[in-house]
Design a protein around this motif. Structure first.
Motif, PDB file in Angstrom:
ATOM      1  N   ALA A   1       0.833  -1.201   0.000  1.00 30.35           N
ATOM      2  CA  ALA A   1       0.000   0.000   0.000  1.00 30.35           C
ATOM      3  C   ALA A   1       0.870   1.254   0.000  1.00 30.35           C
ATOM      4  O   ALA A   1       0.621   2.202  -0.752  1.00 30.35           O
ATOM      5  CB  ALA A   1      -0.933  -0.003   1.205  1.00 30.35           C
ATOM      6  N   GLU A   2       1.899   1.242   0.817  1.00 32.87           N
ATOM      7  CA  GLU A   2       2.814   2.390   0.888  1.00 32.87           C
ATOM      8  C   GLU A   2       3.508   2.621  -0.451  1.00 32.87           C
ATOM      9  O   GLU A   2       3.603   3.759  -0.917  1.00 32.87           O
ATOM     10  CB  GLU A   2       3.862   2.120   1.970  1.00 32.87           C
ATOM     11  CG  GLU A   2       4.893   3.203   2.149  1.00 32.87           C
ATOM     12  CD  GLU A   2       5.944   2.818   3.175  1.00 32.87           C
ATOM     13  OE1 GLU A   2       7.142   3.068   2.907  1.00 32.87           O
ATOM     14  OE2 GLU A   2       5.581   2.259   4.232  1.00 32.87           O
ATOM     15  N   LEU A   3       3.959   1.556  -1.086  1.00 29.04           N
ATOM     16  CA  LEU A   3       4.663   1.674  -2.366  1.00 29.04           C
ATOM     17  C   LEU A   3       3.765   2.152  -3.499  1.00 29.04           C
ATOM     18  O   LEU A   3       4.230   2.786  -4.439  1.00 29.04           O
ATOM     19  CB  LEU A   3       5.286   0.328  -2.745  1.00 29.04           C
ATOM     20  CG  LEU A   3       6.430  -0.169  -1.870  1.00 29.04           C
ATOM     21  CD1 LEU A   3       6.796  -1.606  -2.224  1.00 29.04           C
ATOM     22  CD2 LEU A   3       7.636   0.742  -2.001  1.00 29.04           C
ATOM     23  N   THR A   4       2.481   1.832  -3.406  1.00 32.34           N
ATOM     24  CA  THR A   4       1.546   2.196  -4.474  1.00 32.34           C
ATOM     25  C   THR A   4       0.812   3.511  -4.215  1.00 32.34           C
ATOM     26  O   THR A   4       0.223   4.074  -5.131  1.00 32.34           O
ATOM     27  CB  THR A   4       0.484   1.099  -4.664  1.00 32.34           C
ATOM     28  OG1 THR A   4      -0.225   0.925  -3.439  1.00 32.34           O
ATOM     29  CG2 THR A   4       1.101  -0.203  -5.123  1.00 32.34           C
ATOM     30  N   GLY A   5       0.802   3.943  -2.969  1.00 39.43           N
ATOM     31  CA  GLY A   5       0.022   5.122  -2.625  1.00 39.43           C
ATOM     32  C   GLY A   5      -1.454   4.798  -2.443  1.00 39.43           C
ATOM     33  O   GLY A   5      -2.294   5.692  -2.406  1.00 39.43           O
ATOM     34  N   LEU A   6      -1.765   3.509  -2.325  1.00 41.14           N
ATOM     35  CA  LEU A   6      -3.142   3.060  -2.115  1.00 41.14           C
ATOM     36  C   LEU A   6      -3.308   2.676  -0.646  1.00 41.14           C
ATOM     37  O   LEU A   6      -2.337   2.459   0.057  1.00 41.14           O
ATOM     38  CB  LEU A   6      -3.454   1.869  -3.023  1.00 41.14           C
ATOM     39  CG  LEU A   6      -3.252   2.107  -4.523  1.00 41.14           C
ATOM     40  CD1 LEU A   6      -3.368   0.802  -5.298  1.00 41.14           C
ATOM     41  CD2 LEU A   6      -4.243   3.131  -5.044  1.00 41.14           C
ATOM     42  N   HIS A   7      -4.536   2.560  -0.198  1.00 39.10           N
ATOM     43  CA  HIS A   7      -4.802   2.210   1.202  1.00 39.10           C
ATOM     44  C   HIS A   7      -4.672   0.701   1.401  1.00 39.10           C
ATOM     45  O   HIS A   7      -4.972  -0.080   0.495  1.00 39.10           O
ATOM     46  CB  HIS A   7      -6.213   2.670   1.583  1.00 39.10           C
ATOM     47  CG  HIS A   7      -6.432   2.733   3.052  1.00 39.10           C
ATOM     48  ND1 HIS A   7      -6.816   1.634   3.777  1.00 39.10           N
ATOM     49  CD2 HIS A   7      -6.298   3.756   3.930  1.00 39.10           C
ATOM     50  CE1 HIS A   7      -6.925   1.976   5.054  1.00 39.10           C
ATOM     51  NE2 HIS A   7      -6.611   3.264   5.169  1.00 39.10           N
TER      52      HIS A   7
ATOM     53  N   ILE B   1       3.048  -5.689 -16.281  1.00 36.37           N
ATOM     54  CA  ILE B   1       1.596  -5.692 -16.081  1.00 36.37           C
ATOM     55  C   ILE B   1       0.947  -6.973 -16.604  1.00 36.37           C
ATOM     56  O   ILE B   1       0.121  -7.576 -15.917  1.00 36.37           O
ATOM     57  CB  ILE B   1       0.947  -4.458 -16.736  1.00 36.37           C
ATOM     58  CG1 ILE B   1       1.370  -3.176 -16.002  1.00 36.37           C
ATOM     59  CG2 ILE B   1      -0.570  -4.572 -16.754  1.00 36.37           C
ATOM     60  CD1 ILE B   1       0.980  -1.894 -16.701  1.00 36.37           C
ATOM     61  N   TYR B   2       1.326  -7.404 -17.770  1.00 37.86           N
ATOM     62  CA  TYR B   2       0.660  -8.568 -18.369  1.00 37.86           C
ATOM     63  C   TYR B   2       0.785  -9.818 -17.501  1.00 37.86           C
ATOM     64  O   TYR B   2      -0.086 -10.688 -17.522  1.00 37.86           O
ATOM     65  CB  TYR B   2       1.169  -8.835 -19.789  1.00 37.86           C
ATOM     66  CG  TYR B   2       2.498  -9.544 -19.872  1.00 37.86           C
ATOM     67  CD1 TYR B   2       2.554 -10.939 -19.922  1.00 37.86           C
ATOM     68  CD2 TYR B   2       3.701  -8.837 -19.894  1.00 37.86           C
ATOM     69  CE1 TYR B   2       3.768 -11.604 -19.998  1.00 37.86           C
ATOM     70  CE2 TYR B   2       4.908  -9.489 -19.968  1.00 37.86           C
ATOM     71  CZ  TYR B   2       4.942 -10.873 -20.022  1.00 37.86           C
ATOM     72  OH  TYR B   2       6.150 -11.525 -20.079  1.00 37.86           O
TER      73      TYR B   2
ATOM     74  N   ALA C   1       1.733  -3.170 -10.333  1.00 35.53           N
ATOM     75  CA  ALA C   1       2.772  -3.862 -11.102  1.00 35.53           C
ATOM     76  C   ALA C   1       4.149  -3.236 -10.851  1.00 35.53           C
ATOM     77  O   ALA C   1       5.129  -3.954 -10.640  1.00 35.53           O
ATOM     78  CB  ALA C   1       2.429  -3.838 -12.594  1.00 35.53           C
ATOM     79  N   LYS C   2       4.208  -1.916 -10.853  1.00 35.25           N
ATOM     80  CA  LYS C   2       5.488  -1.242 -10.601  1.00 35.25           C
ATOM     81  C   LYS C   2       5.990  -1.538  -9.200  1.00 35.25           C
ATOM     82  O   LYS C   2       7.177  -1.813  -8.999  1.00 35.25           O
ATOM     83  CB  LYS C   2       5.342   0.268 -10.802  1.00 35.25           C
ATOM     84  CG  LYS C   2       5.273   0.683 -12.257  1.00 35.25           C
ATOM     85  CD  LYS C   2       5.174   2.185 -12.410  1.00 35.25           C
ATOM     86  CE  LYS C   2       5.138   2.567 -13.867  1.00 35.25           C
ATOM     87  NZ  LYS C   2       5.017   4.025 -14.073  1.00 35.25           N
TER      88      LYS C   2
ATOM     89  N   LEU D   1      -7.068   0.753 -14.551  1.00 41.17           N
ATOM     90  CA  LEU D   1      -5.789   0.481 -15.193  1.00 41.17           C
ATOM     91  C   LEU D   1      -4.653   1.239 -14.511  1.00 41.17           C
ATOM     92  O   LEU D   1      -3.547   0.709 -14.383  1.00 41.17           O
ATOM     93  CB  LEU D   1      -5.858   0.861 -16.673  1.00 41.17           C
ATOM     94  CG  LEU D   1      -6.754  -0.022 -17.533  1.00 41.17           C
ATOM     95  CD1 LEU D   1      -6.873   0.567 -18.932  1.00 41.17           C
ATOM     96  CD2 LEU D   1      -6.236  -1.442 -17.585  1.00 41.17           C
ATOM     97  N   CYS D   2      -4.925   2.436 -14.055  1.00 41.02           N
ATOM     98  CA  CYS D   2      -3.891   3.226 -13.367  1.00 41.02           C
ATOM     99  C   CYS D   2      -3.435   2.524 -12.092  1.00 41.02           C
ATOM    100  O   CYS D   2      -2.232   2.478 -11.798  1.00 41.02           O
ATOM    101  CB  CYS D   2      -4.406   4.623 -13.037  1.00 41.02           C
ATOM    102  SG  CYS D   2      -4.718   5.628 -14.492  1.00 41.02           S
TER     103      CYS D   2
END
Length: 72
Positions: free
Chosen positions: A26-32, A62-63, A55-56, A48-49
């Motif tokens: 979550a920290e790496l993606t900026g998501l909760h 991504i695939y 993936a990053k 998709l974002c």
């Protein structure tokens, strides 16, 4: 929603293989963290974002998150 379940299991597989907690992903993606949990449990259909962010953070193309025959 089968694809959400398969995608979520794949994300979890890559996360565990990377020795990352949900909190760290979550920290790496900026998501909760609860959003990551919902994804892994197949409860979310994500943009998709956000797929790209995950993936990053997992350092995977991504695939590869959509190759389901490898999901355990």
């Amino acid at each position: 929603m089968e694809i959400c379940n398969l995608f979520g299991k794949k994300v979890k597989q890559y996360r565990l293989n990377s020795n990352l907690s949900q909190e760290k992903l979550a920290e790496l993606t900026g998501l909760h963290r609860t959003y990551i949990s919902d994804i892994e449990r197949g409860l979310r259909s994500i943009s998709l974002c956000n797929i790209e962010k995950i993936a990053k953070a997992l350092n995977v193309e991504i695939y590869k998150l959509f190759i389901f025959e490898e999901v355990k």
